[in-house]
Design a protein around this motif. Structure first.
Motif, short mmCIF file in Angstrom:
data_model
loop_
_atom_site.label_atom_id
_atom_site.label_comp_id
_atom_site.label_asym_id
_atom_site.label_seq_id
_atom_site.Cartn_x
_atom_site.Cartn_y
_atom_site.Cartn_z
N MET A 257 -13.71 16.27 24.06
CA MET A 257 -14.94 15.95 23.26
C MET A 257 -16.20 16.16 23.97
O MET A 257 -16.31 15.56 25.36
CB MET A 257 -15.11 14.75 22.62
CG MET A 257 -16.38 14.43 21.94
SD MET A 257 -16.08 12.85 21.17
CE MET A 257 -16.21 11.83 22.70
N ASN A 258 -17.01 17.40 23.99
CA ASN A 258 -18.07 17.52 24.50
C ASN A 258 -19.25 16.60 23.61
O ASN A 258 -19.47 17.01 22.59
CB ASN A 258 -18.48 18.85 24.69
CG ASN A 258 -17.59 19.81 25.49
OD1 ASN A 258 -17.37 19.44 26.60
ND2 ASN A 258 -17.20 20.66 25.13
N SER B 5 -20.07 16.13 18.14
CA SER B 5 -19.27 15.72 19.36
C SER B 5 -17.72 15.91 18.73
O SER B 5 -16.98 16.47 19.65
CB SER B 5 -19.69 14.41 19.71
OG SER B 5 -21.16 14.49 20.08
N GLY C 233 -16.59 19.35 17.86
CA GLY C 233 -16.78 20.35 18.72
C GLY C 233 -17.47 21.48 18.15
O GLY C 233 -17.14 22.75 18.55
N THR D 264 -21.73 22.71 16.89
CA THR D 264 -23.13 22.82 16.99
C THR D 264 -23.79 21.93 16.29
O THR D 264 -23.29 21.29 15.30
CB THR D 264 -23.93 23.98 16.87
OG1 THR D 264 -24.02 24.19 15.70
CG2 THR D 264 -23.53 25.18 17.87
N GLN E 243 -5.09 18.12 15.85
CA GLN E 243 -6.21 18.15 16.94
C GLN E 243 -6.23 16.74 17.67
O GLN E 243 -5.71 15.84 17.48
CB GLN E 243 -7.27 18.41 16.17
CG GLN E 243 -7.47 19.67 15.40
CD GLN E 243 -8.67 19.70 14.44
OE1 GLN E 243 -9.47 18.73 14.22
NE2 GLN E 243 -9.08 20.67 13.89
N LEU F 131 -8.62 14.57 20.58
CA LEU F 131 -10.32 14.67 21.46
C LEU F 131 -9.85 14.58 23.04
O LEU F 131 -9.30 13.76 23.47
CB LEU F 131 -11.06 13.47 20.73
CG LEU F 131 -11.42 13.44 19.54
CD1 LEU F 131 -12.09 11.87 19.24
CD2 LEU F 131 -12.46 14.53 19.51
N HIS F 132 -10.69 15.44 23.47
CA HIS F 132 -10.55 15.36 24.90
C HIS F 132 -12.03 15.03 25.50
O HIS F 132 -12.94 15.90 25.32
CB HIS F 132 -10.07 16.85 25.76
CG HIS F 132 -8.80 17.02 25.36
ND1 HIS F 132 -7.53 16.46 25.77
CD2 HIS F 132 -8.19 17.95 24.35
CE1 HIS F 132 -6.40 16.78 25.37
NE2 HIS F 132 -6.78 17.55 24.35
#
Length: 127
Positions: A1-2, A20, A23, A25, A121, A123-124
């Motif tokens: 997750m960014n 977030s 992933g 915008t 999926q 989350l990282h």
């Protein structure tokens, strides 16, 4: 997750949390949520569903079953609320950044929803 941060002074914490997790915008998350500005849990659930994520039933903060990632609503003494993510024991706040203890900012967790992975999926987390 960014981490996607909300613009300073804005009410875009909900779409920033969706961005977030998904992933995408911030603009894509606003469009998916169907709301720009103050959001309810229904807006965030809708936004996450657009990107293939499911949100479970709301839980009391003291009842945390084994789920890695949570959508969290925080309230302050002035009754304003704010959306953050709880993952890996840290709060990911789109306005303030990453912190292991939300109490430093005077917030109180009022409600939580488990984020359920969809289509394998995961989350990282990164910032």
């Amino acid at each position: 997750m960014n981490m996607v941060y909300q613009p300073p002074g804005s009410n875009l914490c909900g779409p920033a949390v969706v961005a977030s997790i998904a992933g995408v915008t911030l603009d894509a998350a606003i469009s998916a949520c169907g709301k720009c500005g103050l959001t309810r849990s229904s807006h965030l659930k809708t936004g996450l569903a657009v990107f293939g994520w499911e949100v479970g039933q709301r839980k009391a903060p003291r009842c945390l079953p084994r789920v890695d990632t949570w959508l969290v609503r925080v309230a302050w003494a002035d009754r304003k609320t704010h959306w953050v993510i709880l993952a890996d024991g840290h709060f990911y706040d789109p306005a303030h950044g990453i912190d292991p203890s939300y109490s430093d900012w005077g917030g109180r967790v009022t409600s939580i929803w488990p984020i359920l992975r969809n289509n394998n999926q995961s989350l990282h987390i990164s910032n």
